[in-house]
Design an enzyme around this catalytic site. Structure first.
Site, PDB file in Angstrom:
ATOM      1  N   ASP A  62       1.170   4.111   1.353  1.00 48.57           N
ATOM      2  CA  ASP A  62       1.128   5.072   2.456  1.00 48.57           C
ATOM      3  C   ASP A  62       2.309   4.773   3.374  1.00 48.57           C
ATOM      4  OD1 ASP A  62       0.401   2.732   3.671  1.00 48.57           O
ATOM      5  OD2 ASP A  62      -1.614   3.378   4.225  1.00 48.57           O
TER       6      ASP A  62
ATOM      7  N   ASP B 110       0.839  -1.201   0.000  1.00 45.39           N
ATOM      8  CA  ASP B 110       0.000   0.000   0.000  1.00 45.39           C
ATOM      9  C   ASP B 110       0.872   1.248   0.000  1.00 45.39           C
ATOM     10  OD1 ASP B 110      -2.269  -1.568   0.066  1.00 45.39           O
ATOM     11  OD2 ASP B 110      -2.433  -1.503   2.250  1.00 45.39           O
TER      12      ASP B 110
ATOM     13  N   TYR C 199      -8.198   2.836  -3.104  1.00 42.86           N
ATOM     14  CA  TYR C 199      -7.557   2.634  -1.799  1.00 42.86           C
ATOM     15  C   TYR C 199      -8.265   3.483  -0.743  1.00 42.86           C
ATOM     16  CZ  TYR C 199      -3.819   2.051   1.619  1.00 42.86           C
ATOM     17  OH  TYR C 199      -3.093   1.743   2.745  1.00 42.86           O
TER      18      TYR C 199
END
Length: 824
Positions: free
Chosen positions: A76, A74, A293
């Site tokens: 982040d 992901d 997302y």
């Protein structure tokens, strides 16, 4: 792959974080060290046993045969940190790997292809920011959790707060407690509110079949006589004159694109669904390819985004929003508008939006998906338009206003059923100068109301305002309040209330003056510093040092005032019932609270005088069991009370004298039947304690010191005296801590052969504690005839384990003399 040619790609996966940050083994046990030691203990990242170990082996097996490692985590900070965990594990077995990062925002072909064509290096600064937060939270959370739990768990009957084993875990988290503080602070505001009566003039009028209500320009008055006088003037001259008729165009803005926190706030309000479940469902919809997302701070779409293609994906089938999506795409409707920017862009992910229709199967997921679709379609629509009319009238010199709204174009409101617009509706037709008699002119009474309890939306908004947690963790911090028994949530109103336990913990820290532990200020500073690490403006080490130093100081202050925690829990949770000795049947030692009378010389906490239901009164440290100090007063004590007088000799802090009265039949010769003494430094009191040989629960070393009064002794004498002391104390029906070791010692003879005692790990540990705690410096002597057991340099080789005992002691007691006390 670009620039590489045709390759064979092997895909595997991880399940969240692969590695776990943990303390070094020597401090993992709760009783292995003081909680304060956790601020300096070494921390390591390792794969926890179980599934993560299997995942690690799988990664390393694949890494041995590969040339490239492409990370599809992901995009982040958490994903970046997991990427570096994978890098660490894989490079352990193949340091020659070429490492690249794929950045994507949705599991769709176009996005994945774009990411593969534009591989980049992983972002070490973002990973370091997560490492900093994890270490701060681990050190602070573990130290305060141990402090609270060890201090309180055995002093009360916890009932509903206890687990299945009857134990209670009083957890602390540096985000958890500021969140709880917001809930408790609102409850205090409600409790402190004193309702006041007020009066106002109410005017209504019916014309052309429509009722309109006018609001008084003064709003309200808190003086009844003044309000009554003005009402009387209006009632005596009730003709109303229209002084102004105003019209203006009004707009109701369509929502901005959806970020994670906004999804949680609106979802909890519109769907009556907790933020924790919202995030769970959103994650699953993302993994199944229905959503983009769901963890993003961005609330504006990039100009290159093909929004109409996303709308078209919702314009087919029989969903309730299909017709609106088709209308939104029709050029003649003039309904589509590029979404208004919310002003936030995390440069990693777009706002949350649907990718394809959801085929259903889970009711809550369907509700959430429908909300996200409707929100997306609404943000792509034009604002609602309306015409507002304001009519101002005068009655006997008092002004009143009526406001009406006529919605002319609903636009986004047609799809966004969660909001409405309008109030009184369209007003009757009034003209400037018109005069009429109102239907009602009434004097009404009202009362001020306290603020409402925080809803989940309110709480998330405040956490966002103060920087508590991240968009990925806010829901978890809120859920923790309920799981830990610190707060409850009314499912009907979605409002939070603190439990007595939650209020007691916050109240204790407030009374201690430690606002950093429950107000959001410090946590907000830490979060801003962590963001600076992610941006490369600050170092991880600098931010860690600042945060740990700040909380270390607060921890020391909290430990010194730990009696306040006991007092607040007793007062708020248990209705004033005093703490009790081993209320839950826990291990021996320590016990309940009592009247404080001065500072503890060893740890800075408070000394307490405890009047026990059985046996003589005792003196203990309020920070037990962090500081295991408990001294039972002589059985000849008939009464004892805390004096107003303060000891003039103690320099470590103020200590009040205790006033003693003794039973003369049990009092040794040479002592007065009453005395006023400082228990810390008064030699006469200490001599009485030695003679009466009454000591328990303060550790073996203190028991030996109080009973024997010895100075320079041999090692043999130390062990023998400890065993003898234990036998004497046991015969009096008193139980010491470390009883298993002492039972062993008491059952053996130490006058001759000491090898058996030396071979016992328990005996070695006891001996080490005795040496340090009492300050006894043994003379050079022979423990047994022959050279084998002469105490000389290199004793570690003679007694395996002694070196390890001393190393452990030096870690436990940083002030241990640097000279080798074992070189006798």
């Amino acid at each position: 792959m670009p620039g590489v040619g045709q390759v064979e790609m092997v895909f595997t996966s991880v399940a969240g974080h692969l590695l776990e940050l943990e303390f070094e083994p020597r401090v993992r046990s709760w009783h292995s060290c003081s909680p304060k030691d956790l601020y300096d203990a070494t921390v390591n990242k390792a794969a926890p046993k179980g599934e993560n170990e299997k995942i690690k082996r799988n990664l390393q097996q694949l890494a041995r045969t590969c040339q490239w490692l492409v990370l599809w985590l992901d995009c982040d900070r958490e994903g970046e940190n997991i990427a570096f965990e994978v890098i660490q594990v894989c490079t352990e077995v193949n340091p020659r790997l070429t490492i690249r990062r794929a950045r994507f925002s949705a599991l769709v072909f176009a996005d994945v292809s774009r990411a593969l064509a534009n591989l980049v290096l992983p972002n070490e600064a973002e990973s370091a920011a997560v490492d900093a937060r994890q270490e701060i939270d681990l050190r602070i959370g573990a130290s305060f959790t141990r402090l609270q739990t060890l201090l309180l768990q055995n002093k009360f009957q916890w009932g509903e707060y206890a687990n299945a084993e009857g134990r209670v875990l009083l957890s602390y988290g540096p985000c958890q407690f500021p969140t709880l503080g917001l809930i408790v602070q609102r409850a205090w505001e409600i409790q402190a509110h004193v309702s006041e009566p007020f009066w106002y003039i109410y005017v209504s009028h019916r014309q052309d079949g429509k009722l309109c209500e006018f609001k008084w320009h003064r709003t309200r008055l808190y003086d009844q006589a003044s309000a009554a006088l003005l009402h009387e003037l209006c009632a005596e001259a009730p003709t109303a004159t229209v002084t102004a008729v105003e019209g203006a165009s009004k707009s109701r803005w369509a929502p901005t694109p959806l970020s994670t926190l906004e999804m949680q706030k609106r979802g909890s309000q519109y769907l009556r669904m907790p933020g924790e479940r919202i995030m769970k469902h959103a994650e699953e919809l993302y993994q199944q390819g229905f959503l983009s997302y769901p963890r993003t701070e961005t609330d504006q779409f990039d100009n290159n985004y093909d929004l109409k293609a996303l709308i078209d994906a919702q314009a087919h089938g029989g969903a309730p929003w299909t017709a609106y999506a088709q209308r939104l795409l029709a050029p003649e409707s003039n309904l589509f508008r590029w979404p208004r920017s919310g002003g936030h862009d995390d440069k990693a992910h777009p706002p949350i939006h649907p990718l394809k229709p959801y085929n259903g199967g889970d009711r809550e997921k369907e509700q959430l998906f429908e909300f996200i679709v409707r929100h997306f379609l609404a943000c792509c629509s034009r604002d609602a338009e309306g015409q507002e009319t304001r009519v101002i009238i005068d009655i006997a010199g008092e002004g009143f206003t009526a406001t009406g709204l006529m919605v002319t174009q609903r636009n986004f409101l047609d799809i966004y059923r969660y909001q409405s617009w309008g109030g009184q509706g369209e007003l009757p037709l009034f003209e400037h100068g018109q005069r009429f008699q109102p239907a009602q002119i009434l004097l009404k009474e009202g009362h001020t109301q306290p603020p409402s309890r925080l809803t989940e939306r309110d709480l998330i908004s405040k956490m966002e305002e103060f920087g508590i947690g991240t968009d990925a963790t806010v829901a978890d911090h809120i859920q923790k309040q309920i799981e830990r028994g610190y707060a409850t949530k009314d499912e009907a109103t979605m409002q939070f209330s603190p439990t007595p336990l939650g209020e007691a913990l916050i109240s204790a820290y407030r009374k201690m003056g430690l606002s950093n532990l429950w107000l959001p200020t410090l946590r907000g500073v830490i979060e801003r510093n962590i963001s600076a690490v992610a941006a490369g403006r600050r170092s991880k080490e600098g931010v860690l040092q600042e945060a740990v130093q700040a909380f270390r100081a607060d921890f020391e202050a909290a430990q010194a005032q730990s009696h306040v925690l006991e007092q607040e829990v007793s007062a708020i949770v248990f209705g004033g019932a005093p703490p009790q000795l081993n209320a839950n049947g826990g291990g021996g030692g320590g016990g309940g609270g009592g009247e404080t009378f001065g500072a503890c010389r060893d740890c800075g906490a408070q000394l307490q005088l405890v009047l026990n239901t059985e046996g003589p009164p005792s003196i203990q440290c309020s920070s037990f069991p962090m500081h295991r100090l408990r001294i039972d007063l002589p059985r000849c004590t008939s009464a004892v009370a805390v004096s107003d007088a303060t000891c003039t000799n103690c320099t470590h802090g103020a200590v009040r004298l205790l006033d003693f009265r003794f039973r003369t039949g049990l009092l040794p010769p040479g002592f007065p039947p009453a005395m006023s003494a400082c228990v810390v430094c008064n030699q006469q009191f200490q001599r009485l304690m030695q003679i009466t040989q009454q000591a328990r629960g303060v550790g073996v070393a203190r028991a030996f010191q109080l009973i024997s009064g010895a100075g320079m002794v041999t090692t043999c004498q130390v062990l023998h005296a400890a065993g003898s002391a234990y036998q004497r104390v046991r015969s009096a029906g008193v139980r010491l801590q470390g009883s298993q070791t002492l039972e062993w010692l008491a059952s053996n003879s130490y006058g001759g052969d000491m090898q058996q005692a030396a071979d016992s790990a328990g005996a070695r540990a006891l001996l080490a504690e005795l040496m340090y705690d009492t300050g006894i410096e043994p003379t050079v002597g022979v423990m047994r005839s022959g050279d084998d057991w002469r105490w000389v340099d290199g004793v570690e080789a003679k007694l395996p384990g002694v070196a390890a005992v001393m190393d452990a002691l030096r870690r436990k007691y940083p002030n241990l003399p640097s000279k080798r006390v074992w070189d006798w």
